[in-house]
Design an enzyme around this catalytic site. Structure first.
Site, mmCIF file in Angstrom:
data_model
loop_
_atom_site.group_PDB
_atom_site.id
_atom_site.type_symbol
_atom_site.label_atom_id
_atom_site.label_comp_id
_atom_site.label_asym_id
_atom_site.label_seq_id
_atom_site.Cartn_x
_atom_site.Cartn_y
_atom_site.Cartn_z
ATOM 1 N N ASP A 57 3.906 -14.297 2.188
ATOM 2 C CA ASP A 57 4.346 -14.255 0.793
ATOM 3 C C ASP A 57 3.606 -15.375 0.072
ATOM 4 O O ASP A 57 3.850 -16.556 0.329
ATOM 5 C CB ASP A 57 5.866 -14.480 0.732
ATOM 6 C CG ASP A 57 6.384 -14.524 -0.702
ATOM 7 O OD1 ASP A 57 5.567 -14.576 -1.643
ATOM 8 O OD2 ASP A 57 7.621 -14.535 -0.872
ATOM 9 N N VAL A 58 2.697 -15.001 -0.818
ATOM 10 C CA VAL A 58 1.833 -16.023 -1.430
ATOM 11 C C VAL A 58 2.580 -16.980 -2.353
ATOM 12 O O VAL A 58 2.033 -18.003 -2.759
ATOM 13 C CB VAL A 58 0.631 -15.405 -2.198
ATOM 14 C CG1 VAL A 58 -0.295 -14.643 -1.269
ATOM 15 C CG2 VAL A 58 1.092 -14.549 -3.370
ATOM 16 N N ASN A 84 -5.934 -12.395 -4.257
ATOM 17 C CA ASN A 84 -5.814 -11.116 -4.971
ATOM 18 C C ASN A 84 -4.363 -10.670 -5.154
ATOM 19 O O ASN A 84 -4.060 -9.955 -6.105
ATOM 20 C CB ASN A 84 -6.594 -10.057 -4.176
ATOM 21 C CG ASN A 84 -6.197 -8.643 -4.533
ATOM 22 O OD1 ASN A 84 -6.585 -8.115 -5.563
ATOM 23 N ND2 ASN A 84 -5.376 -8.018 -3.691
ATOM 24 N N SER A 135 -7.628 -10.981 -14.574
ATOM 25 C CA SER A 135 -7.431 -9.732 -15.311
ATOM 26 C C SER A 135 -8.071 -9.907 -16.690
ATOM 27 O O SER A 135 -8.262 -11.046 -17.145
ATOM 28 C CB SER A 135 -5.930 -9.472 -15.489
ATOM 29 O OG SER A 135 -5.690 -8.461 -16.456
ATOM 30 N N TYR A 148 3.003 -11.739 -17.178
ATOM 31 C CA TYR A 148 1.770 -11.383 -16.452
ATOM 32 C C TYR A 148 0.567 -11.991 -17.160
ATOM 33 O O TYR A 148 -0.296 -12.607 -16.530
ATOM 34 C CB TYR A 148 1.657 -9.857 -16.400
ATOM 35 C CG TYR A 148 0.465 -9.329 -15.643
ATOM 36 C CD1 TYR A 148 0.501 -9.205 -14.250
ATOM 37 C CD2 TYR A 148 -0.698 -8.926 -16.309
ATOM 38 C CE1 TYR A 148 -0.592 -8.695 -13.548
ATOM 39 C CE2 TYR A 148 -1.793 -8.419 -15.616
ATOM 40 C CZ TYR A 148 -1.737 -8.302 -14.238
ATOM 41 O OH TYR A 148 -2.815 -7.804 -13.539
ATOM 42 N N THR A 183 -4.696 2.067 -9.190
ATOM 43 C CA THR A 183 -4.023 1.559 -7.978
ATOM 44 C C THR A 183 -2.518 1.829 -8.112
ATOM 45 O O THR A 183 -2.049 2.163 -9.206
ATOM 46 C CB THR A 183 -4.199 0.029 -7.813
ATOM 47 O OG1 THR A 183 -3.404 -0.629 -8.799
ATOM 48 C CG2 THR A 183 -5.641 -0.421 -7.922
HETATM 49 P P1 NAD Z 1 -1.292 -3.175 -5.786
HETATM 50 O O1 NAD Z 1 0.131 -3.173 -6.181
HETATM 51 O O2 NAD Z 1 -1.948 -1.920 -5.363
HETATM 52 O O3 NAD Z 1 -1.538 -4.268 -4.657
HETATM 53 C C1 NAD Z 1 -0.979 -5.545 -4.707
HETATM 54 C C2 NAD Z 1 -0.817 -6.058 -3.295
HETATM 55 O O4 NAD Z 1 -0.266 -7.388 -3.371
HETATM 56 C C3 NAD Z 1 0.168 -5.210 -2.462
HETATM 57 O O5 NAD Z 1 -0.368 -4.993 -1.177
HETATM 58 C C4 NAD Z 1 1.417 -6.081 -2.399
HETATM 59 O O6 NAD Z 1 2.196 -5.872 -1.229
HETATM 60 C C5 NAD Z 1 0.807 -7.476 -2.426
HETATM 61 N N1 NAD Z 1 1.769 -8.501 -2.856
HETATM 62 C C6 NAD Z 1 2.636 -8.446 -3.898
HETATM 63 N N2 NAD Z 1 3.375 -9.567 -3.929
HETATM 64 C C7 NAD Z 1 2.952 -10.347 -2.910
HETATM 65 C C8 NAD Z 1 3.329 -11.618 -2.417
HETATM 66 N N3 NAD Z 1 4.312 -12.331 -2.985
HETATM 67 N N4 NAD Z 1 2.694 -12.109 -1.345
HETATM 68 C C9 NAD Z 1 1.714 -11.406 -0.726
HETATM 69 N N5 NAD Z 1 1.329 -10.176 -1.132
HETATM 70 C C10 NAD Z 1 1.943 -9.663 -2.202
HETATM 71 O O7 NAD Z 1 -2.045 -3.802 -7.049
HETATM 72 P P2 NAD Z 1 -3.585 -3.917 -7.430
HETATM 73 O O8 NAD Z 1 -3.758 -3.164 -8.669
HETATM 74 O O9 NAD Z 1 -4.461 -3.651 -6.270
HETATM 75 O O10 NAD Z 1 -3.645 -5.471 -7.825
HETATM 76 C C11 NAD Z 1 -4.368 -6.428 -7.104
HETATM 77 C C12 NAD Z 1 -4.690 -7.584 -8.035
HETATM 78 O O11 NAD Z 1 -5.506 -7.123 -9.106
HETATM 79 C C13 NAD Z 1 -3.459 -8.220 -8.695
HETATM 80 O O12 NAD Z 1 -3.627 -9.612 -8.786
HETATM 81 C C14 NAD Z 1 -3.473 -7.598 -10.078
HETATM 82 O O13 NAD Z 1 -2.804 -8.381 -11.024
HETATM 83 C C15 NAD Z 1 -4.951 -7.521 -10.331
HETATM 84 N N6 NAD Z 1 -5.339 -6.580 -11.368
HETATM 85 C C16 NAD Z 1 -5.032 -5.257 -11.251
HETATM 86 C C17 NAD Z 1 -5.417 -4.395 -12.262
HETATM 87 C C18 NAD Z 1 -5.129 -2.922 -12.219
HETATM 88 O O14 NAD Z 1 -5.319 -2.249 -13.255
HETATM 89 N N7 NAD Z 1 -4.694 -2.366 -11.112
HETATM 90 C C19 NAD Z 1 -6.092 -4.891 -13.392
HETATM 91 C C20 NAD Z 1 -6.368 -6.248 -13.461
HETATM 92 C C21 NAD Z 1 -5.999 -7.082 -12.442
#
Ligand code: NAD
Length: 243
Positions: A57-58, A84, A135, A148, A183
């Site tokens: 848990d980060v 990430n 982001s 966020y 995603t």
């Molecule tokens: P996702 O929900 O598919 O994946 C997120 C992952 O983080 C999951 O595996 C989840 O279990 C893990 N996670 C959540 N809380 C956690 C914690 N406390 N400790 C450890 N792991 C944890 O989301 P994604 O879209 O792949 O997002 C990944 C990153 O990209 C994030 O930081 C998100 O903010 C960023 N992001 C996503 C988008 C988008 O449009 N999807 C856009 C900009 C930025």
């Protein structure tokens, strides 16, 4: 891009962008450890792509330190820390409870800082690098996701500051600022027609990204091709922040 025998940690690698990055790093020859709070998916993905998995848990610094130690035990060193893991939060300033704010900040900002801090002693030995996933919402504001956007804004300036701190060790620190990516995080929101229109109307390329389009950029930033790039928050956003 050759990342043969590079030791890489990807937090949040069980899903979405993290999974795509972990997979791509492995294709380029790296040894990858995924740290994620979701044990079931994490173990499944690790097995599928040939990574190791550590529950983490980060938002808890001790767990992040443990993740880094386990990766160094497994692969003998650390070359690249990819911070990430993240959670979404779709509440505006009026709707948001104070608790929502703190829980979002603790994963999306504290978690990234913990990753930078825990990785630093090991990256000093390899002259490695850090890649934070911020982001577009670290670079510009928008309606409906106050906590966020605040967290991602923090990640952007954290990236610059840690890059300045660690340049003396030849450690490079950058972030990727994705636009909307297909995603599980965005799945529900993009089913809402009005919201999808908002996203597509603000994306000059007229589509959301696939996770692989972020993964390729991460591999580039980790490679020798990016040896003079540090302190950069790189939009990978189909033009969102340019229009
Ligand atoms: P996702 O929900 O598919 O994946 C997120 C992952 O983080 C999951 O595996 C989840 O279990 C893990 N996670 C959540 N809380 C956690 C914690 N406390 N400790 C450890 N792991 C944890 O989301 P994604 O879209 O792949 O997002 C990944 C990153 O990209 C994030 O930081 C998100 O903010 C960023 N992001 C996503 C988008 C988008 O449009 N999807 C856009 C900009 C930025």
């Amino acid at each position: 891009m050759d990342l043969e025998e590079q030791s890489v940690i990807v937090t949040g690698g069980s899903s979405g962008i993290g999974k795509a990055m972990a997979e791509r790093f492995i294709e380029e020859g790296a040894d990858v450890v995924i740290g994620d709070i979701d044990v079931e998916s994490g173990q499944e993905v690790a097995e599928e792509i040939g990574a190791e998995f550590v529950e983490c848990d980060v938002s808890d610094y001790e767990q992040v330190e443990n993740l880094v130690e386990k990766a160094v035990e497994e692969n003998g060193k650390l070359d690249c820390m990819v911070n990430n893991a993240g959670i979404g939060s779709v509440k505006n300033i009026e709707e948001m409870e104070i608790e929502d704010y703190h829980s979002t900040i603790s994963v999306d900002l504290d978690g990234v800082m913990y990753g930078c801090k825990a990785a630093t002693p090991h990256l000093k030995e390899t002259e490695g690098c850090i890649i934070n996933i911020a982001s577009i919402y670290g670079l510009v504001g928008d309606i409906g996701s106050t906590a966020y956007n605040a967290a991602k804004g923090g990640v952007v300036n954290l990236t610059r500051s840690v890059a300045d701190d660690l340049a003396q060790y030849n450690i490079r620190v950058n972030s990727i600022c994705p636009g909307f990516v297909d995603t599980p995080m965005t799945d529900e929101a993009l089913k809402d027609g009005d919201f999808k229109d908002h996203v597509l109307n603000n994306t000059p390329l007229g589509r959301v990204a696939q996770p692989e389009e972020i993964a390729g950029v991460a591999v580039f930033l980790a490679s020798e091709e990016a040896s003079y790039i540090t302190g950069v928050n790189l939009p990978v956003d189909g033009g969102w922040t340019s229009h």
